[in-house]
Design a protein around this motif. Structure first.
Motif, PDB file in Angstrom:
ATOM      1  N   LEU A 170     -19.853 -14.748  -7.075  1.00 56.29           N
ATOM      2  CA  LEU A 170     -18.704 -15.453  -6.708  1.00 56.29           C
ATOM      3  C   LEU A 170     -18.223 -15.358  -5.383  1.00 56.29           C
ATOM      4  N   GLU A 171     -18.684 -14.002  -4.550  1.00 56.72           N
ATOM      5  CA  GLU A 171     -18.418 -13.967  -3.287  1.00 56.72           C
ATOM      6  C   GLU A 171     -19.060 -14.885  -2.381  1.00 56.72           C
ATOM      7  N   LYS A 225     -11.230 -17.326  -7.550  1.00 56.17           N
ATOM      8  CA  LYS A 225     -12.094 -16.591  -8.091  1.00 56.17           C
ATOM      9  C   LYS A 225     -11.886 -16.372  -9.801  1.00 56.17           C
ATOM     10  N   ALA A 256     -17.312 -18.097  -2.265  1.00 53.81           N
ATOM     11  CA  ALA A 256     -15.744 -17.897  -1.798  1.00 53.81           C
ATOM     12  C   ALA A 256     -15.269 -19.219  -0.988  1.00 53.81           C
TER      13      ALA A 256
END
Length: 84
Positions: free
Chosen positions: A11-12, A25, A15
């Motif tokens: 997920l990062e 997120k 981003a």
């Protein structure tokens, strides 16, 4: 002390794209296709795959996988855990 999971790391990596799409997120369903959620298209997926390979120091061999095996955060996380 919090533990960062593969899902969190994935997920990062997304981003910036999520920010451009104005998606938080927390709103991403990690079990559903990133394509169906409108987060990735074929070009952005290739860029994402390159980032995954760099981050986790691995090579993703998509010729060995069915496309449905790598279309969600959950499934990608399992691929990373298993070392592809």
């Amino acid at each position: 002390m919090s533990t960062i999971t593969h899902k969190d790391s994935l997920l990062e990596l997304l981003a910036t794209r999520l920010e451009l799409l104005e998606i938080k997120k927390e709103e991403v369903d990690t079990t559903k296709s990133l394509f169906e959620q409108g987060i990735l298209d074929s070009l952005s997926f290739l860029e994402f795959a390159v980032e995954i390979e760099a981050k986790f120091d691995m090579e993703l061999d998509f010729s060995e996988l069915d496309p449905t095996e790598f279309n969600s955060i959950e499934k990608l996380s399992k691929i990373i855990e298993n070392g592809n």
